[in-house]
Design a protein around this motif. Structure first.
Motif, PDB file in Angstrom:
ATOM      1  N   GLU A  96       0.833  -1.205   0.000  1.00 50.77           N
ATOM      2  CA  GLU A  96       0.000   0.000   0.000  1.00 50.77           C
ATOM      3  C   GLU A  96       0.868   1.255   0.000  1.00 50.77           C
ATOM      4  OE1 GLU A  96      -3.614   0.290  -0.019  1.00 50.77           O
ATOM      5  OE2 GLU A  96      -3.077  -1.661  -0.838  1.00 50.77           O
ATOM      6  N   ALA A  97       1.880   1.251   0.888  1.00 44.45           N
ATOM      7  CA  ALA A  97       2.740   2.435   1.018  1.00 44.45           C
ATOM      8  C   ALA A  97       3.492   2.705  -0.287  1.00 44.45           C
ATOM      9  CB  ALA A  97       3.717   2.239   2.176  1.00 44.45           C
ATOM     10  N   VAL A  98       4.115   1.661  -0.824  1.00 41.93           N
ATOM     11  CA  VAL A  98       4.923   1.839  -2.043  1.00 41.93           C
ATOM     12  C   VAL A  98       4.028   2.224  -3.228  1.00 41.93           C
ATOM     13  CG1 VAL A  98       6.409   0.626  -3.710  1.00 41.93           C
ATOM     14  CG2 VAL A  98       6.740   0.256  -1.258  1.00 41.93           C
ATOM     15  N   PHE A  99       2.908   1.527  -3.383  1.00 37.71           N
ATOM     16  CA  PHE A  99       2.063   1.757  -4.560  1.00 37.71           C
ATOM     17  C   PHE A  99       1.411   3.137  -4.540  1.00 37.71           C
ATOM     18  CE2 PHE A  99       1.347  -3.105  -5.172  1.00 37.71           C
ATOM     19  CZ  PHE A  99       2.676  -3.229  -5.499  1.00 37.71           C
ATOM     20  N   GLU A 100       1.024   3.582  -3.335  1.00 36.46           N
ATOM     21  CA  GLU A 100       0.388   4.912  -3.274  1.00 36.46           C
ATOM     22  C   GLU A 100       1.355   5.979  -3.788  1.00 36.46           C
ATOM     23  OE1 GLU A 100      -1.619   5.976   0.415  1.00 36.46           O
ATOM     24  OE2 GLU A 100      -1.270   8.100  -0.056  1.00 36.46           O
ATOM     25  N   VAL A 101       2.607   5.876  -3.363  1.00 41.81           N
ATOM     26  CA  VAL A 101       3.586   6.880  -3.808  1.00 41.81           C
ATOM     27  C   VAL A 101       3.814   6.768  -5.319  1.00 41.81           C
ATOM     28  CG1 VAL A 101       5.911   7.802  -3.480  1.00 41.81           C
ATOM     29  CG2 VAL A 101       4.725   6.762  -1.548  1.00 41.81           C
ATOM     30  N   LEU A 102       3.981   5.547  -5.810  1.00 38.26           N
ATOM     31  CA  LEU A 102       4.242   5.367  -7.252  1.00 38.26           C
ATOM     32  C   LEU A 102       3.093   5.941  -8.084  1.00 38.26           C
ATOM     33  CD1 LEU A 102       5.589   1.666  -7.383  1.00 38.26           C
ATOM     34  CD2 LEU A 102       6.932   3.768  -7.555  1.00 38.26           C
ATOM     35  N   ILE A 103       1.876   5.656  -7.662  1.00 34.75           N
ATOM     36  CA  ILE A 103       0.704   6.100  -8.437  1.00 34.75           C
ATOM     37  C   ILE A 103       0.545   7.621  -8.367  1.00 34.75           C
ATOM     38  CG2 ILE A 103      -1.830   5.992  -8.509  1.00 34.75           C
ATOM     39  CD1 ILE A 103      -1.485   2.966  -7.764  1.00 34.75           C
ATOM     40  N   LYS A 104       0.648   8.165  -7.166  1.00 33.10           N
ATOM     41  CA  LYS A 104       0.453   9.622  -7.037  1.00 33.10           C
ATOM     42  C   LYS A 104       1.480  10.389  -7.859  1.00 33.10           C
ATOM     43  CE  LYS A 104      -2.577  10.355  -3.333  1.00 33.10           C
ATOM     44  NZ  LYS A 104      -2.633  10.037  -1.915  1.00 33.10           N
ATOM     45  N   LYS A 105       2.739   9.948  -7.767  1.00 36.39           N
ATOM     46  CA  LYS A 105       3.787  10.686  -8.493  1.00 36.39           C
ATOM     47  C   LYS A 105       3.633  10.540 -10.005  1.00 36.39           C
ATOM     48  CE  LYS A 105       6.358  12.697  -5.425  1.00 36.39           C
ATOM     49  NZ  LYS A 105       7.612  12.768  -4.728  1.00 36.39           N
ATOM     50  N   THR A 106       3.228   9.363 -10.440  1.00 32.54           N
ATOM     51  CA  THR A 106       3.085   9.148 -11.888  1.00 32.54           C
ATOM     52  C   THR A 106       1.946  10.003 -12.446  1.00 32.54           C
ATOM     53  OG1 THR A 106       3.860   6.895 -11.581  1.00 32.54           O
ATOM     54  CG2 THR A 106       2.794   7.368 -13.668  1.00 32.54           C
ATOM     55  N   PHE A 107       0.836  10.032 -11.737  1.00 30.70           N
ATOM     56  CA  PHE A 107      -0.295  10.828 -12.223  1.00 30.70           C
ATOM     57  C   PHE A 107      -0.030  12.329 -12.113  1.00 30.70           C
ATOM     58  CE2 PHE A 107      -2.297   6.782 -12.348  1.00 30.70           C
ATOM     59  CZ  PHE A 107      -3.199   6.889 -13.391  1.00 30.70           C
ATOM     60  N   LYS A 108       0.753  12.693 -11.103  1.00 31.85           N
ATOM     61  CA  LYS A 108       1.141  14.105 -10.989  1.00 31.85           C
ATOM     62  C   LYS A 108       1.948  14.508 -12.233  1.00 31.85           C
ATOM     63  CE  LYS A 108       4.673  16.282  -8.137  1.00 31.85           C
ATOM     64  NZ  LYS A 108       4.688  17.716  -8.147  1.00 31.85           N
ATOM     65  N   ALA A 109       2.863  13.642 -12.636  1.00 33.14           N
ATOM     66  CA  ALA A 109       3.673  13.929 -13.833  1.00 33.14           C
ATOM     67  C   ALA A 109       2.788  13.933 -15.077  1.00 33.14           C
ATOM     68  CB  ALA A 109       4.783  12.890 -13.969  1.00 33.14           C
ATOM     69  N   ALA A 110       1.868  12.968 -15.155  1.00 31.30           N
ATOM     70  CA  ALA A 110       0.995  12.876 -16.338  1.00 31.30           C
ATOM     71  C   ALA A 110       0.179  14.160 -16.497  1.00 31.30           C
ATOM     72  CB  ALA A 110       0.082  11.666 -16.216  1.00 31.30           C
ATOM     73  N   LYS A 111      -0.299  14.674 -15.357  1.00 31.77           N
ATOM     74  CA  LYS A 111      -1.115  15.888 -15.393  1.00 31.77           C
ATOM     75  C   LYS A 111      -0.262  17.094 -15.802  1.00 31.77           C
ATOM     76  CE  LYS A 111      -4.655  17.935 -12.560  1.00 31.77           C
ATOM     77  NZ  LYS A 111      -5.108  18.142 -11.208  1.00 31.77           N
TER      78      LYS A 111
END
Ligand code: KG4
Ligand code: ZN
Length: 364
Positions: free
Chosen positions: A273-288
């Motif tokens: 949960e901890a690792v995936f939340e960070v990976l997803i948030k950062k990736t979508f932040k970059a995508a946006k």
């Protein structure tokens, strides 16, 4: 390499796998995967709880020729049919890289073929250009050796794209404006995501590599009991930091005299949960931020089914136009098909005299 019809032999030996593959390309940039052979010495490393570089390289010396021969079996006359040889030159373990690089140079010299030096990290991204329309998994001689035969169609990946590479050695976010314009946005300041799984897995007594075990054990857990820290999740950059998770898990482990199976499963779940939340948030932040039309995942950690599902859910919940691409599971972990694909789309052919292994190679 000049774009057009042809066959590329890919070779990958950057870590503990010994891999070779043949791809066929046509004038429309369609990439067909003819063969993909991976031999791994993981069972040896499981005994020692991690990779011992010299052991890995010695195994690769044994495997490299049989693996290449097996990959070329799909061709009637490899010497005539292969147009170029692509090989991983870095990053990776020097002894391991040298096995692939020197073998590739020898083939290129003897067969008088151009050679294409490939960055392993680009390989993980370019696994997304190999689709698996007609998948057939064949296990050859032992459980250490796998052969995958896939026929492929080129998916429509539109630029700009954000690529997330998450493996045992790397966690990087990259902006791809096109095949030639690739910019590194950020990466891990310490441990890679896969490394965090492997190191905490060790604390939990799980065999190396721990990622797949953690996924399995976490499968039936529903609650994030431990809520481990989400390092740098709200930071203004695209960096990651996962080394603190070891300490957080160690603290939990020390509270127990003996860890129950239930506690281990709960820790695995909370860790994911901890690792995936960070990976997803950062990736979508970059995508946006960069108006990405595509998100590309790659690297061993993206073989994780939960992570793949979470990314899909995030795309849906954001009602975003962005398209998500994830390689088929066997192309997430190290393989040579991705190296041949990266060679075709992104790297330049040269003479065998001009290449050498570079363990420190990076994106820029
Ligand atoms: O890309 P890869 O095969 O090799 C490197 O370039 O490092 O990635 C290996 C990493 C290991 O850390 C392993 O634990 C992790 O990928 N991994 C996974 C899964 N399968 C492999 N992590 C989480 N879930 C998985 N299913
Ligand atoms: Zn890798």
């Amino acid at each position: 390499m000049n774009k057009g019809a042809g066959c590329i032999l890919g070779i990958e030996t950057s870590c503990d796998e010994t891999a070779a593959a043949v791809i066929k390309t046509d004038k429309n940039n369609k990439v067909e995967l003819l063969s993909n052979v991976v031999a791994t010495s993981l069972s040896l490393h499981a005994k020692t709880g991690g990779i011992i570089p010299e052991v890995a390289a010695r195994e690769q010396v044994k495997f490299i020729i049989p693996v290449i021969e097996e990959a070329m079996r799909v061709l009637q006359n490899p010497k005539e049919e292969i147009d170029a040889i692509a090989v991983t030159v870095g990053p990776g373990l020097i002894g391991s890289l040298l096995v692939g690089v020197e073998t590739a140079r020898t083939f290129a010299y003897v067969w008088n073929k151009p050679i294409i030096p490939v960055n392993h990290l680009f390989g993980h991204i370019y696994a997304n250009w190999l689709t698996t329309a007609n998948k057939q998994l064949i296990t050859t001689n032992s459980k250490d050796s796998q052969k995958l035969v896939v026929s492929s169609q080129k998916p429509v990946i539109e630029f700009p794209a954000i690529a997330l590479v998450v493996s045992g050695g790397h966690t990087d976010l990259v902006l791809m404006k096109n095949h030639r314009n690739i910019k590194w946005l950020g990466g891990t300041r310490d441990d890679a995501a896969g490394e965090a799984f492997d190191k905490t897995g060790r604390l939990l007594g799980l065999p190396y590599p721990a990622g797949p075990q953690i996924e399995l054990l976490a499968k039936n857990v529903k609650e994030d009991i431990y809520h481990f820290p989400r390092p740098l999740v709200g930071s203004d950059d695209f960096d990651f930091s996962f080394s603190g998770l070891k300490t957080a898990v160690l603290r939990e482990v020390q509270k127990h005299e003996q860890l129950s199976n239930e506690a281990i499963a709960n820790i695995c779940y909370s860790l994911q949960e901890a690792v995936f939340e960070v990976l997803i948030k950062k990736t979508f932040k970059a995508a946006k931020e960069f108006n990405a039309k595509s998100i590309l995942l790659g690297g061993g950690v993206t073989a994780n089914q939960t992570l793949r599902k979470r990314f899909e859910l995030e795309v849906r919940s954001q009602q975003s136009e962005v398209k998500l691409f994830v390689p088929t599971k066997s192309l997430c972990t190290d393989n040579a098909a991705m190296i041949a694909a990266a060679a075709y789309f992104n790297h330049e052919a040269t003479d065998w005299r001009n290449i050498s292994a570079n363990p420190e190679l990076y994106f820029d």
